[in-house]
Design a protein around this motif. Structure first.
Motif, short mmCIF file in Angstrom:
data_model
loop_
_atom_site.label_atom_id
_atom_site.label_comp_id
_atom_site.label_asym_id
_atom_site.label_seq_id
_atom_site.Cartn_x
_atom_site.Cartn_y
_atom_site.Cartn_z
N ARG A 1 0.82 -1.22 0.00
CA ARG A 1 0.00 0.00 0.00
C ARG A 1 0.85 1.27 0.00
NH1 ARG A 1 -4.27 -0.62 3.52
NH2 ARG A 1 -3.87 -2.82 3.84
N ALA A 2 2.13 1.15 -0.37
CA ALA A 2 3.04 2.29 -0.35
C ALA A 2 2.76 3.23 -1.53
CB ALA A 2 4.48 1.80 -0.40
N PRO A 3 3.24 4.47 -1.44
CA PRO A 3 2.96 5.46 -2.51
C PRO A 3 3.57 5.09 -3.85
CG PRO A 3 3.78 6.55 -0.53
CD PRO A 3 3.94 5.09 -0.30
N ASP B 1 -0.35 8.70 8.03
CA ASP B 1 -0.02 8.83 6.61
C ASP B 1 1.50 8.66 6.43
OD1 ASP B 1 1.18 11.24 7.28
OD2 ASP B 1 -0.32 12.50 6.27
N PHE B 2 1.97 8.79 5.21
CA PHE B 2 3.38 8.52 4.93
C PHE B 2 4.29 9.48 5.70
CE2 PHE B 2 7.17 8.45 2.08
CZ PHE B 2 7.40 7.08 2.11
N ALA B 3 3.81 10.70 5.95
CA ALA B 3 4.62 11.68 6.68
C ALA B 3 4.79 11.27 8.14
CB ALA B 3 3.99 13.07 6.58
N TRP C 1 13.35 11.28 2.80
CA TRP C 1 11.91 11.53 2.69
C TRP C 1 11.47 12.74 3.49
CZ3 TRP C 1 8.86 10.73 -1.03
CH2 TRP C 1 8.99 9.60 -1.84
N ARG D 1 12.30 15.57 1.28
CA ARG D 1 11.39 15.68 0.12
C ARG D 1 10.02 16.19 0.54
NH1 ARG D 1 13.02 10.01 -1.17
NH2 ARG D 1 14.86 10.18 -2.47
N LEU D 2 9.53 15.68 1.65
CA LEU D 2 8.18 16.07 2.08
C LEU D 2 8.20 17.47 2.67
CD1 LEU D 2 6.88 12.73 3.69
CD2 LEU D 2 6.61 13.53 1.34
N SER E 1 2.62 18.60 1.09
CA SER E 1 3.52 17.66 1.77
C SER E 1 4.17 18.31 2.99
CB SER E 1 4.59 17.12 0.80
OG SER E 1 5.52 18.11 0.44
N ARG F 1 1.69 18.24 5.81
CA ARG F 1 1.59 16.90 6.38
C ARG F 1 2.85 16.55 7.17
NH1 ARG F 1 -2.04 12.79 3.80
NH2 ARG F 1 -3.25 13.78 2.14
#
Lengths: 250, 318
Positions: free
Chosen positions: A29-31, A91-93, A142, A145-146, A153, A156
């Protein structure tokens, strides 16, 4: 039996085991596909560390408990991981904020634990430090990047940092176990990791244009089996099948 | 149009001589399209195939099995990446292929539309599904398209490792308690026919087989590969002490093969058309992962653009 050594090994092993369990939830389920690979890879490294640490705890304890007895037959009141490791993925963050905090801590820890007077811990640390160096780099990239990506991003990432920050202070707690073992040069004094950890994490946040969150009341208790409400669910899922077949081999 | 005839003659000479077509070689448009479709669907299968096994990562019954399963699912994502990269040599992008998957214009293997209901299903997938995949894929290591053939060499090595691990996981169950053995038998009962159906419809009803054989994309027909799989698997079931759920399965000494009951091809066609037990769930999961991850991919792209601009400005200032 060296009770503090059992406890110390369980603490480090449980940090990795519980975090591996969380990262495993991301798989498929990763981005992007590269992140499915990376997150599974990190989970696998952490699981490997957990297995050697739990195995060692069981050996030192001398009561016949192997890695599976320790992973599957302890309740949450007996788990010793920091609360940070058990926080839900969000979430991914949130996941990357949590990962940066843990990997930066594990890197400083294992880098020093290589010099442990306990040969087994030193050997485990020697292998783990190479892995967590990679984990730390992955999380760092990451967070950059975020934090320095889009407005969305960045928003988040700020929220992710705020979600995990109150749980970071516990990483550096000392108690009788760590005092005793660090006096004997077996363990690393957690308090000694705070400054290098802050320097690294602070550097990443600065490069990403982010501020460390304001100091907030710290959350703690994991090292003594006082967890968040989340761990019970994590263990129910992890342990269910094993406990349904007591004594079975897999 | 002499040029095009020359191209066709050169292409045919390579294929007929069992050589390899490389990305810069001329190739018939239909060959290119067939390969894109087959490689993309192969890649999609690796990606969707992470879900049924990934379903058990959090619940694996020992830390060793959990580690093996994590490594396996990680490999599958890697196989998907190889295959998309190989397909990209034919002039399509991964993003485009994923879009075709997400909008249901391309398919993935029918097998991943079945649910993993017990831990034994993870072993059964390793043993049967990976076993069937290897039977299909080993001949593809000699496929006429070089990038696909080379991807298959790497993938088959890893797949055969997983297949042995799946067999070994089932062996642990069949050597275990009565409940574990029953779990293993139940998994075989549910996965046997879907695994046979993985080889596709009988050759007589297969749309692509003839052309693919002629082009050296396929080396054997569906029925021959299915027979090969049954011949390999039946003795392995004996070693496990499990019964294959087919009353007609028996060794035929005259043919030198096992006789067996064909899978229900109507069911296969229903599943391929979207009406299997998990089709909707698998696609919703995949699309949700992609959609929910969009802001992350956008952030990575924005950051990369900023970094490139900074590097350019630093270069100009120097």
């Amino acid at each position: 039996m060296n009770e503090p050594l059992v406890d110390y090994s369980l603490r480090l092993g449980d940090d990795s085991l519980v975090l591996a369990q969380r990262l495993g939830e991301w798989v498929a389920r990763a981005p992007e596909l590269e992140e499915d690979v990376a997150l599974a890879n990190i989970a696998l490294d952490l699981l490997g560390q957990a297995r050697t640490l739990l195995t060692y705890a069981g050996q030192v304890e001398g009561a016949g408990r192997d890695e599976d007895a320790l992973a599957y037959w302890r309740d949450d009141r007996d788990f010793r991981n920091v609360l940070l490791a058990e926080l839900p993925n969000g979430d991914f963050a949130v996941t990357m904020a949590r990962q940066l905090m843990v990997s930066a801590y594990q890197y400083e820890l294992y880098d020093r634990l290589r010099a442990s007077a306990d040969e087994t811990l030193a050997a485990i640390a020697g292998k783990a430090v190479k892995e967590v160096h990679y984990h730390r780099d992955h999380a760092t990239q990451w967070v950059l990047r975020l934090g320095d990506g889009t407005d969305e991003s960045r928003r988040r990432m700020v929220a992710g940092l705020e979600a995990v920050w109150p749980y970071t202070d516990e990483l550096f707690d000392t108690d009788d176990v760590t005092d005793l073992l660090s006096t004997d040069a077996v363990a690393v004094d957690p308090a000694s990791l705070r400054d290098p950890w802050r320097a690294y994490v602070g550097g990443v946040l600065a490069e990403a244009g982010l501020e460390p969150p304001d100091d907030v009341p710290a959350r703690r208790g994991g090292r003594h089996g006082l967890h968040t409400e989340q761990l019970g669910y994590l263990l129910a899922e992890m342990q269910h099948l094993h406990r349904s077949h007591p004594g079975a081999s897999w | 149009m002499a040029g095009s005839d020359e191209h066709e003659a050169a292409f045919n000479a390579i294929v007929d001589g069992d050589g390899r077509i490389e990305p810069r070689d001329a190739m018939p448009e239909a060959y290119r399209k067939t390969l894109i479709r087959q490689m993309a669907q192969h890649a999609h299968s690796e990606i969707i195939g992470m879900q049924p096994e990934g379903n058990w990562i959090s619940r694996a019954p020992s830390l060793r099995r959990k580690a093996i399963l994590l490594a396996k699912v990680q490999d599958e994502a890697g196989h998907g990446l190889y295959l998309y990269a190989a397909a990209e040599t034919l002039g399509v992008s991964r993003d485009h292929l994923l879009d075709l998957l997400h909008t249901r214009r391309q398919k993935y293997s029918s097998i991943f539309n079945y649910p993993t209901l017990t831990w034994a299903d993870v072993g059964a997938i390793g043993w049967l599904v990976d076993g069937a995949a290897i039977t299909n894929q080993v001949p593809l290591t000699r496929c006429s398209y070089g990038p696909y053939a080379r991807a298959m060499v790497r993938i088959c090595k890893e797949e055969s490792f997983h297949q042995r691990q799946g067999f070994e996981a089932l062996l642990a169950l069949t050597r275990g308690s009565a409940a574990q053995k029953a779990m293993a038998q139940d998994a075989l009962d549910r996965w046997w026919y879907p695994s046979l159906a993985m080889f596709g419809p009988p050759d007589a009803a297969s749309t692509h087989t003839d052309q693919s054989l002629r082009w050296g994309i396929k080396r054997f027909g569906n029925d021959e590969l299915r027979q090969r799989f049954v011949d390999m698997t039946a003795p392995q079931a004996d070693v496990l002490g499990l019964a294959i759920p087919d009353p007609n399965l028996r060794w035929n000494p005259e043919r030198g093969h096992y006789d067996f009951t064909e899978p229900d091809y109507d069911e296969l066609f229903r599943v391929i058309k979207g009406d299997g037990p998990c089709n909707r769930q698998r696609m919703e999961h995949r699309v949700a992962a992609h959609t929910e991850g969009a802001w992350v991919r956008e952030a990575a792209a924005a950051y990369a653009a900023k970094q490139a601009k900074r590097a350019e400005q630093a270069g100009a200032a120097a």
